[in-house]
Write a protein that holds these residues in place. Sequence first.
Motif, PDB file in Angstrom:
ATOM      1  N   THR A  72     -55.855 -17.536   6.728  1.00 25.43           N
ATOM      2  CA  THR A  72     -56.732 -16.525   6.154  1.00 25.43           C
ATOM      3  C   THR A  72     -57.678 -17.157   5.147  1.00 25.43           C
ATOM      4  O   THR A  72     -57.249 -17.929   4.279  1.00 25.43           O
ATOM      5  N   GLY A  73     -58.954 -16.828   5.292  1.00 26.39           N
ATOM      6  CA  GLY A  73     -59.931 -17.262   4.306  1.00 26.39           C
ATOM      7  C   GLY A  73     -60.252 -16.081   3.399  1.00 26.39           C
ATOM      8  O   GLY A  73     -60.385 -14.947   3.870  1.00 26.39           O
ATOM      9  N   PHE A  74     -60.345 -16.373   2.112  1.00 24.84           N
ATOM     10  CA  PHE A  74     -60.794 -15.373   1.146  1.00 24.84           C
ATOM     11  C   PHE A  74     -62.275 -15.695   0.992  1.00 24.84           C
ATOM     12  O   PHE A  74     -62.644 -16.726   0.415  1.00 24.84           O
ATOM     13  N   ASP A  75     -63.138 -14.838   1.554  1.00 21.85           N
ATOM     14  CA  ASP A  75     -64.517 -15.268   1.752  1.00 21.85           C
ATOM     15  C   ASP A  75     -65.419 -14.985   0.543  1.00 21.85           C
ATOM     16  O   ASP A  75     -64.953 -14.493  -0.491  1.00 21.85           O
ATOM     17  N   GLU A  76     -66.695 -15.277   0.694  1.00 22.56           N
ATOM     18  CA  GLU A  76     -67.638 -15.174  -0.432  1.00 22.56           C
ATOM     19  C   GLU A  76     -67.760 -13.747  -0.960  1.00 22.56           C
ATOM     20  O   GLU A  76     -68.114 -13.532  -2.107  1.00 22.56           O
ATOM     21  N   THR A  77     -67.457 -12.741  -0.103  1.00 18.83           N
ATOM     22  CA  THR A  77     -67.522 -11.356  -0.572  1.00 18.83           C
ATOM     23  C   THR A  77     -66.129 -10.840  -0.939  1.00 18.83           C
ATOM     24  O   THR A  77     -65.923  -9.639  -1.091  1.00 18.83           O
ATOM     25  N   LYS A  78     -65.179 -11.749  -1.019  1.00 19.87           N
ATOM     26  CA  LYS A  78     -63.779 -11.428  -1.330  1.00 19.87           C
ATOM     27  C   LYS A  78     -63.139 -10.542  -0.257  1.00 19.87           C
ATOM     28  O   LYS A  78     -62.271  -9.720  -0.537  1.00 19.87           O
ATOM     29  N   HIS A  79     -63.623 -10.696   0.956  1.00 22.59           N
ATOM     30  CA  HIS A  79     -62.951 -10.089   2.104  1.00 22.59           C
ATOM     31  C   HIS A  79     -62.043 -11.135   2.707  1.00 22.59           C
ATOM     32  O   HIS A  79     -62.244 -12.330   2.527  1.00 22.59           O
ATOM     33  N   GLN A  80     -61.048 -10.656   3.449  1.00 17.76           N
ATOM     34  CA  GLN A  80     -60.131 -11.602   4.082  1.00 17.76           C
ATOM     35  C   GLN A  80     -60.419 -11.695   5.566  1.00 17.76           C
ATOM     36  O   GLN A  80     -60.499 -10.671   6.251  1.00 17.76           O
ATOM     37  N   VAL A  81     -60.594 -12.907   6.022  1.00 24.23           N
ATOM     38  CA  VAL A  81     -60.967 -13.160   7.418  1.00 24.23           C
ATOM     39  C   VAL A  81     -60.043 -14.236   7.966  1.00 24.23           C
ATOM     40  O   VAL A  81     -59.409 -14.962   7.198  1.00 24.23           O
ATOM     41  N   GLN A  82     -59.964 -14.330   9.305  1.00 19.92           N
ATOM     42  CA  GLN A  82     -59.063 -15.323   9.888  1.00 19.92           C
ATOM     43  C   GLN A  82     -59.878 -16.495  10.448  1.00 19.92           C
ATOM     44  O   GLN A  82     -60.904 -16.296  11.101  1.00 19.92           O
ATOM     45  N   ASN A  83     -59.358 -17.687  10.159  1.00 25.20           N
ATOM     46  CA  ASN A  83     -60.056 -18.909  10.557  1.00 25.20           C
ATOM     47  C   ASN A  83     -59.143 -19.820  11.366  1.00 25.20           C
ATOM     48  O   ASN A  83     -57.917 -19.715  11.279  1.00 25.20           O
ATOM     49  N   LEU A  84     -59.806 -20.729  12.071  1.00 25.33           N
ATOM     50  CA  LEU A  84     -59.084 -21.652  12.956  1.00 25.33           C
ATOM     51  C   LEU A  84     -59.369 -23.085  12.518  1.00 25.33           C
ATOM     52  O   LEU A  84     -60.489 -23.410  12.126  1.00 25.33           O
ATOM     53  N   ALA A  85     -58.355 -23.942  12.578  1.00 30.29           N
ATOM     54  CA  ALA A  85     -58.555 -25.373  12.288  1.00 30.29           C
ATOM     55  C   ALA A  85     -57.774 -26.205  13.290  1.00 30.29           C
ATOM     56  O   ALA A  85     -56.719 -25.782  13.789  1.00 30.29           O
ATOM     57  N   ARG A 125     -52.882 -35.647   9.156  1.00 30.32           N
ATOM     58  CA  ARG A 125     -53.387 -35.544   7.780  1.00 30.32           C
ATOM     59  C   ARG A 125     -54.653 -34.715   7.640  1.00 30.32           C
ATOM     60  O   ARG A 125     -54.799 -33.939   6.720  1.00 30.32           O
ATOM     61  N   GLU A 126     -55.594 -34.930   8.583  1.00 28.35           N
ATOM     62  CA  GLU A 126     -56.895 -34.269   8.404  1.00 28.35           C
ATOM     63  C   GLU A 126     -57.124 -33.178   9.438  1.00 28.35           C
ATOM     64  O   GLU A 126     -56.799 -33.352  10.613  1.00 28.35           O
ATOM     65  N   TRP A 127     -57.717 -32.105   8.991  1.00 28.85           N
ATOM     66  CA  TRP A 127     -57.960 -30.956   9.859  1.00 28.85           C
ATOM     67  C   TRP A 127     -59.443 -30.581   9.812  1.00 28.85           C
ATOM     68  O   TRP A 127     -60.093 -30.700   8.768  1.00 28.85           O
ATOM     69  N   ILE A 128     -59.942 -30.125  10.962  1.00 30.19           N
ATOM     70  CA  ILE A 128     -61.352 -29.730  11.053  1.00 30.19           C
ATOM     71  C   ILE A 128     -61.421 -28.213  11.234  1.00 30.19           C
ATOM     72  O   ILE A 128     -60.683 -27.658  12.049  1.00 30.19           O
ATOM     73  N   LYS A 129     -62.304 -27.593  10.488  1.00 36.39           N
ATOM     74  CA  LYS A 129     -62.462 -26.139  10.632  1.00 36.39           C
ATOM     75  C   LYS A 129     -63.386 -25.834  11.810  1.00 36.39           C
ATOM     76  O   LYS A 129     -64.394 -26.520  12.000  1.00 36.39           O
ATOM     77  N   HIS A 130     -63.034 -24.831  12.587  1.00 39.44           N
ATOM     78  CA  HIS A 130     -63.790 -24.517  13.799  1.00 39.44           C
ATOM     79  C   HIS A 130     -65.186 -23.984  13.458  1.00 39.44           C
ATOM     80  O   HIS A 130     -65.320 -23.157  12.549  1.00 39.44           O
ATOM     81  N   PRO A 131     -66.215 -24.434  14.193  1.00 40.27           N
ATOM     82  CA  PRO A 131     -67.588 -23.994  13.897  1.00 40.27           C
ATOM     83  C   PRO A 131     -67.794 -22.485  14.056  1.00 40.27           C
ATOM     84  O   PRO A 131     -68.716 -21.920  13.461  1.00 40.27           O
ATOM     85  N   GLN A 132     -66.938 -21.823  14.827  1.00 41.19           N
ATOM     86  CA  GLN A 132     -67.118 -20.375  15.017  1.00 41.19           C
ATOM     87  C   GLN A 132     -66.449 -19.525  13.926  1.00 41.19           C
ATOM     88  O   GLN A 132     -66.430 -18.310  14.008  1.00 41.19           O
ATOM     89  N   ASP A 166     -58.806 -17.804  24.952  1.00 38.58           N
ATOM     90  CA  ASP A 166     -59.090 -19.213  24.680  1.00 38.58           C
ATOM     91  C   ASP A 166     -58.710 -19.652  23.251  1.00 38.58           C
ATOM     92  O   ASP A 166     -59.048 -20.750  22.834  1.00 38.58           O
ATOM     93  N   PHE A 167     -58.071 -18.794  22.490  1.00 36.40           N
ATOM     94  CA  PHE A 167     -57.633 -19.079  21.129  1.00 36.40           C
ATOM     95  C   PHE A 167     -58.775 -19.028  20.109  1.00 36.40           C
ATOM     96  O   PHE A 167     -58.571 -19.131  18.914  1.00 36.40           O
ATOM     97  N   VAL A 168     -60.006 -18.865  20.584  1.00 38.41           N
ATOM     98  CA  VAL A 168     -61.148 -18.867  19.668  1.00 38.41           C
ATOM     99  C   VAL A 168     -61.742 -17.462  19.557  1.00 38.41           C
ATOM    100  O   VAL A 168     -62.064 -16.995  18.471  1.00 38.41           O
ATOM    101  N   ASN A 169     -61.859 -16.809  20.698  1.00 41.06           N
ATOM    102  CA  ASN A 169     -62.417 -15.454  20.718  1.00 41.06           C
ATOM    103  C   ASN A 169     -61.275 -14.446  20.800  1.00 41.06           C
ATOM    104  O   ASN A 169     -60.503 -14.453  21.763  1.00 41.06           O
ATOM    105  N   TRP A 170     -61.171 -13.614  19.779  1.00 43.52           N
ATOM    106  CA  TRP A 170     -60.038 -12.679  19.688  1.00 43.52           C
ATOM    107  C   TRP A 170     -60.545 -11.249  19.659  1.00 43.52           C
ATOM    108  O   TRP A 170     -61.586 -10.949  19.069  1.00 43.52           O
ATOM    109  N   LYS A 171     -59.804 -10.341  20.303  1.00 39.37           N
ATOM    110  CA  LYS A 171     -60.132  -8.909  20.188  1.00 39.37           C
ATOM    111  C   LYS A 171     -58.838  -8.111  20.016  1.00 39.37           C
ATOM    112  O   LYS A 171     -57.752  -8.586  20.370  1.00 39.37           O
ATOM    113  N   LEU A 172     -58.977  -6.907  19.455  1.00 33.04           N
ATOM    114  CA  LEU A 172     -57.802  -6.058  19.271  1.00 33.04           C
ATOM    115  C   LEU A 172     -57.094  -5.859  20.605  1.00 33.04           C
ATOM    116  O   LEU A 172     -57.762  -5.704  21.640  1.00 33.04           O
ATOM    117  N   SER A 173     -55.789  -5.838  20.595  1.00 32.36           N
ATOM    118  CA  SER A 173     -55.043  -5.635  21.843  1.00 32.36           C
ATOM    119  C   SER A 173     -55.476  -4.331  22.492  1.00 32.36           C
ATOM    120  O   SER A 173     -55.480  -3.274  21.858  1.00 32.36           O
TER     121      SER A 173
END
Length: 521
Positions: A101-114, A125-132, A183-190
């Motif tokens: 979970t990212g606590f974003d610039e507007t203080k909303h909570q969003v989900q991110n992938l790395a 050791r090192e992780w890359i954050k997904h461009p999407q 594909d683990f990147v694009n998610w929608k509500l069940s």
Amino acid sequence: VHETDLYRTSYHFQPQQNWMNDPNGPMYYKEVYHLFYQYNPDGASFGKKMVWGHSVSYDLMNWIHLNHHPLQPSHHYDIHGCFSGSTTIIPSNNQPFILYTGFDETKHQVQNLAMPKNPQDPFLREWIKHPQNPIITAPIGLVEQENFRDPTTAWKGSDGKWRVIIGARNGDLGKAILYHSDDFVNWKLSPNNHQFYVIDGIGMCECPDFFPVLIDGTKHGVDLDYSSVQDSNDVIRHVLKISYQNKQQEHYLVGKYVCDEDKFVAENKITGTSLDLKLDHGEFYASKSFFDYAKKRRVLWGWVKELDTEQDDILKGWAGLQGIPRQVWLHENGKWLMQWPIEELETLRDSDNQVSILGHKLVAGSTLQVSGITASQADVEVVFELPELESAEWLDSKEVDPQIVCSDKEYASRSGIIGPFGLLALASKDLTEQTAIFFTIFRTPNGFSCLMCTDLTRINIDRSIIESFGEKGRVCITNRVYPLLATEKDAHLYVFNSGKQNVCISKLNAWSMKRAKFVQQ
Ligand code: FRU
């Protein structure tokens, strides 16, 4: 020992300094155990820019703390903090992903992938954050944007779709929201059932955990891989654990999960009363489990917070522990989750400093010292045998809740008929300081009731923490204590019986515990 170091533990997981809370993304990957955790690199209290700390181990006891933080605030979608999340290992290519979970610039909570920068590095050791990123934002109207966090480990259904649960809140409702992805990147509500579980009055449903358990009565674990056990409710049950924010405790549900319909039908309920099933009756929160491929078991980590003041934490320079990893399995009655410290803990038992007591009668009103071990740092197992139970007192219904009984400091010294009896841990010589782990037997309309139990009990004492596993692992209580007198060599261990009837210690084994190794790299 510097005064502020007295409470640092010797075999519990702790970073070298600063604040730690939730365990994140535990996993076993390329023969290495990974533990990530919520960490404030800037101090000993919860921070404005939380990062993921990262440590690795070959045995879950001795650890290498990695200097590099795999996730730290860097983009608009996580600039106010990298909050809790999980790892998922994709079976087809053995690729691990982090969902956090990212606590974003507007203080909303969003989900991110790395993703790992180099999956060949066994320490990752090192992780890359997904461009999407962010890959999931809060579904408006369904959940509050500032209460949408803590994605679970994902799993794939027989329809080939990935699924993940995210904790949320909407007003009085705590929610476990279910998402799908190809594909683990694009998610929608069940499309089947996105409000996977909704509970009234719990506040935010933090750190959900969802995992299968076998119903064969063994302690073996099972992975969230449905290719083999799809919908096999004759072989498995599922556990949905939620961190009940309003009570700061770990509640769980056991039930049947129908993957095709995304339906979970629990056999018990979360009501906020003493009838609820809890992982622990003490200080234990934000737990997360993983399937250990090496030993085919499910292992659970949980955060044990401090009970001293923030000022004390700043003086100590650290705050927060992880409990000893627990193996978890389903009781043969199909209702209860059982927990026991993982067997690796026994490798830290100091066999030169061990005592045993067998078949000892503990007369009414007596106390017996268990000497010959380092009582500030010990592993104890004990079984009591009880007299004929007919004389037990009737249960006062006010006292049914072990939570209330256990938080009542006077309770252990009150004299009942059968019990209280048990152990006094981290006790000073004059017993003015002590933590009682005790049992007491009552009669109830349906028979006899015991708080906490008569079966094997295991107690892990480590300077400022006491973890008790009663009734072979059905009842767990984790305590924090900050003794002033009962520290180091001045800590003692006793067995006591303040009841009016004698009881028998049929077996007590206690070991001094060696220090676990923690190195920085
Ligand atoms: C639980 C929790 C999570 C959150 C994290 C932030 O203790 O509040 O819900 O992701 O801590 O550190």
